[in-house]
Scaffold this motif. Structure first.
Motif, PDB file in Angstrom:
ATOM      1  N   PHE A 280       0.806  -1.225   0.000  1.00  0.00           N
ATOM      2  CA  PHE A 280       0.000   0.000   0.000  1.00  0.00           C
ATOM      3  C   PHE A 280       0.837   1.272   0.000  1.00  0.00           C
ATOM      4  O   PHE A 280       0.311   2.362  -0.196  1.00  0.00           O
ATOM      5  N   GLY A 281       2.127   1.164   0.300  1.00  0.00           N
ATOM      6  CA  GLY A 281       2.990   2.351   0.368  1.00  0.00           C
ATOM      7  C   GLY A 281       2.927   3.111  -0.947  1.00  0.00           C
ATOM      8  O   GLY A 281       3.023   2.515  -2.011  1.00  0.00           O
ATOM      9  N   GLY A 282       2.752   4.415  -0.876  1.00  0.00           N
ATOM     10  CA  GLY A 282       2.734   5.223  -2.095  1.00  0.00           C
ATOM     11  C   GLY A 282       1.515   4.994  -2.962  1.00  0.00           C
ATOM     12  O   GLY A 282       1.560   5.259  -4.173  1.00  0.00           O
ATOM     13  N   ASN A 283       0.402   4.530  -2.365  1.00  0.00           N
ATOM     14  CA  ASN A 283      -0.802   4.349  -3.199  1.00  0.00           C
ATOM     15  C   ASN A 283      -1.367   5.720  -3.585  1.00  0.00           C
ATOM     16  O   ASN A 283      -1.289   6.686  -2.821  1.00  0.00           O
ATOM     17  N   PRO A 284      -1.945   5.823  -4.778  1.00  0.00           N
ATOM     18  CA  PRO A 284      -2.376   7.129  -5.292  1.00  0.00           C
ATOM     19  C   PRO A 284      -3.391   7.851  -4.404  1.00  0.00           C
ATOM     20  O   PRO A 284      -3.372   9.077  -4.331  1.00  0.00           O
ATOM     21  N   LEU A 285      -4.271   7.109  -3.734  1.00  0.00           N
ATOM     22  CA  LEU A 285      -5.270   7.774  -2.891  1.00  0.00           C
ATOM     23  C   LEU A 285      -4.593   8.528  -1.747  1.00  0.00           C
ATOM     24  O   LEU A 285      -4.861   9.710  -1.518  1.00  0.00           O
ATOM     25  N   ALA A 286      -3.700   7.838  -1.043  1.00  0.00           N
ATOM     26  CA  ALA A 286      -2.994   8.490   0.072  1.00  0.00           C
ATOM     27  C   ALA A 286      -2.093   9.610  -0.458  1.00  0.00           C
ATOM     28  O   ALA A 286      -1.985  10.674   0.166  1.00  0.00           O
ATOM     29  N   CYS A 287      -1.446   9.381  -1.597  1.00  0.00           N
ATOM     30  CA  CYS A 287      -0.558  10.416  -2.155  1.00  0.00           C
ATOM     31  C   CYS A 287      -1.355  11.666  -2.527  1.00  0.00           C
ATOM     32  O   CYS A 287      -0.922  12.792  -2.257  1.00  0.00           O
ATOM     33  N   ALA A 288      -2.527  11.484  -3.137  1.00  0.00           N
ATOM     34  CA  ALA A 288      -3.353  12.639  -3.515  1.00  0.00           C
ATOM     35  C   ALA A 288      -3.798  13.388  -2.265  1.00  0.00           C
ATOM     36  O   ALA A 288      -3.788  14.631  -2.226  1.00  0.00           O
ATOM     37  N   ALA A 289      -4.176  12.638  -1.218  1.00  0.00           N
ATOM     38  CA  ALA A 289      -4.580  13.276   0.044  1.00  0.00           C
ATOM     39  C   ALA A 289      -3.401  14.047   0.635  1.00  0.00           C
ATOM     40  O   ALA A 289      -3.556  15.176   1.120  1.00  0.00           O
ATOM     41  N   ALA A 290      -2.202  13.457   0.570  1.00  0.00           N
ATOM     42  CA  ALA A 290      -1.013  14.115   1.127  1.00  0.00           C
ATOM     43  C   ALA A 290      -0.670  15.374   0.321  1.00  0.00           C
ATOM     44  O   ALA A 290      -0.314  16.408   0.901  1.00  0.00           O
ATOM     45  N   ASN A 291      -0.773  15.292  -0.974  1.00  0.00           N
ATOM     46  CA  ASN A 291      -0.496  16.476  -1.798  1.00  0.00           C
ATOM     47  C   ASN A 291      -1.436  17.621  -1.428  1.00  0.00           C
ATOM     48  O   ASN A 291      -1.016  18.774  -1.290  1.00  0.00           O
ATOM     49  N   ALA A 292      -2.719  17.278  -1.258  1.00  0.00           N
ATOM     50  CA  ALA A 292      -3.700  18.305  -0.896  1.00  0.00           C
ATOM     51  C   ALA A 292      -3.425  18.824   0.516  1.00  0.00           C
ATOM     52  O   ALA A 292      -3.525  20.027   0.787  1.00  0.00           O
ATOM     53  N   ALA A 293      -3.052  17.905   1.418  1.00  0.00           N
ATOM     54  CA  ALA A 293      -2.800  18.297   2.816  1.00  0.00           C
ATOM     55  C   ALA A 293      -1.629  19.285   2.894  1.00  0.00           C
ATOM     56  O   ALA A 293      -1.713  20.318   3.566  1.00  0.00           O
ATOM     57  N   ILE A 294      -0.555  18.981   2.184  1.00  0.00           N
ATOM     58  CA  ILE A 294       0.624  19.862   2.234  1.00  0.00           C
ATOM     59  C   ILE A 294       0.289  21.227   1.609  1.00  0.00           C
ATOM     60  O   ILE A 294       0.672  22.281   2.127  1.00  0.00           O
ATOM     61  N   GLN A 295      -0.485  21.192   0.524  1.00  0.00           N
ATOM     62  CA  GLN A 295      -0.909  22.451  -0.109  1.00  0.00           C
ATOM     63  C   GLN A 295      -1.701  23.306   0.882  1.00  0.00           C
ATOM     64  O   GLN A 295      -1.492  24.515   1.000  1.00  0.00           O
TER      65      GLN A 295
END
Ligand SMILES: Cc1ncc(COP(=O)(O)O)c(C=O)c1O
Length: 390
Positions: A280-295
């Motif tokens: 599951f590491g680096g799965n797109p759902l978590a990555c998209a959430a992280a990108n939005a969170a950092i933004q």
């Protein structure tokens, strides 16, 4: 008062493993720094998902990213490249110190710590890890070996060999323990679980210096302190240090499970193919959430908000006239009140007043509110605290 158990509680009690202390409360909804129970009673949230809800509940950036990404692609293992993952790796490199340049993506704090120890062994060819007394790093075997609390450790011995513990924030004893046989030293910038104890700048700079001299790695566990909690994107900025390995998780993906192991080029250069992997590491759902969170953290200057609100909140708590208070301490919006007696009963009384807080060791009340909390809500929390402390 007898405890009332609803259908939800009965199901969890019957089919859950019983490994958690549960409060007599069923939470079904959240918004910002507010939570609601089954009957619609409202609470101010100073538990903050134990550090996973820095961005607040139903964060608009994170919610939108999850919805949009779920309509494109949720799973994509690291066998393939992925657009959201690529973006996140670049963002992580931008927000961490220059020394941290590569990132292994995983799913939790313990997993980040676990991988950090494996990478430290590979990078140094050594096996010994020095950890700080009272430290908390998670409960998988490697992470547990670094965690200090005997109640968690002893039932599972033998743990991973090669671990030793030294007093936290004691530069001399720490330097004595880190030798040319030490793979890494690991610590939290502010010890969270064991009572909200910030380390000093001199300590961390001195330890970093000594690690460089002995060829040992400095692993900083920012699982709880990361992502604006202490008034900086990462607490290491307070100390001016650049670790070799940085463990991240909790609020990285705005509450969606995710962890990351940041590392220097030197460490990364010693890893081999399949040295460490995670489905599951680096799965797109978590990555998209992280990108939005950092933004969101950047757009809303969340670190600055945490610093200002933390300063005001601690000033309010310090004005409380109570014979039970030993000390108020913290950094940004990780705040603790050390009491002269057990914190448990006061935590219960706060809950009855609509304020949810955490313990941290037996005598500390810990506040980890979402950083989006309103100033007025923090004032209400301080007032409720004053009311329950005699
Ligand atoms: C500093 C620190 N490291 C590691 C962990 C473990 O994280 P997780 O519970 O996601 O495994 C925690 C959890 O509280 C933590 O506070």
């Amino acid at each position: 008062m007898p405890e009332i158990h609803t259908a939800v509680q009965q199901l969890e009690d019957e089919f859950g493993p019983g490994t958690y202390h549960k409060r007599n409360l069923v939470i079904v909804r959240g918004q910002g720094a507010r939570l609601w129970d089954e009957e619609g009673k409202e609470y101010i949230d100073c538990v903050g998902g134990q550090g996973a809800a820095n961005l607040g509940h139903q964060n608009p950036y994170v919610n939108r990213a999850i919805i949009e990404q779920s309509q494109k692609l949720i799973n994509c293992t690291e066998l393939f490249y992925n657009d959201q993952r690529a973006l996140l790796l670049e963002k992580l490199a931008q927000i961490t110190p220059p020394r941290i340049s590569k990132f292994f993506l995983c799913n939790s704090g313990a997993e980040a710590v676990e991988g950090a120890f494996k990478f430290a062994r590979l990078a140094t060819g050594r096996t010994r890890i020095v950890a700080a007394m009272r430290g908390y790093h998670g409960k998988s075997f490697g992470a547990l070996s670094a965690t200090w609390n005997k109640e968690y450790r002893e039932p599972f011995e033998p743990l991973v060999p090669g671990f030793s513990h030294v007093p936290f924030d004691n530069l001399e004893k720490t330097c004595d323990a880190i030798t040319e046989e030490t793979a890494a030293f690991v610590a939290e910038p502010v010890q969270g679980e064991s009572g909200v104890r910030p380390g000093s700048r001199e300590y961390f700079l001195g330890v970093q210096n000594h690690c460089r001299k002995t060829g040992s790695l400095l692993i900083l566990d920012e699982v709880q302190t990361g992502f604006c909690r202490t008034g900086r994107m990462f607490a290491l900025e307070h100390f001016g240090i650049e670790p070799d390995i940085l463990c991240l998780a909790k609020s990285l993906a705005g509450g969606v499970p995710m962890g990351a192991i940041g590392m220097s080029d030197t460490v990364a250069s010693k890893l081999f193919k399949l040295a460490h992997t995670s489905t599951f590491g680096g799965n797109p759902l978590a990555c998209a959430a992280a990108n939005a969170a950092i933004q969101y953290m950047q757009d809303l200057r969340l670190a600055q908000r945490a610093e200002e609100l933390g300063r005001e909140f601690m000033a309010e708590l310090r004005q409380i006239q109570s014979s039970r208070i030993r000390e108020v301490r913290g950094m940004g919006l990780i705040v603790g009140i050390e009491l002269k007696d057990k914190a448990g009963p006061y935590i219960q009384q706060l809950m009855a007043k609509g304020v949810l807080v955490l313990g941290a060791g037996p005598t500390v009340i810990r506040y980890l509110p979402p950083l989006v909390i309103e100033r007025d809500d923090l004032l209400r929390v301080a007032r409720a605290t004053a009311e329950v402390l005699p």
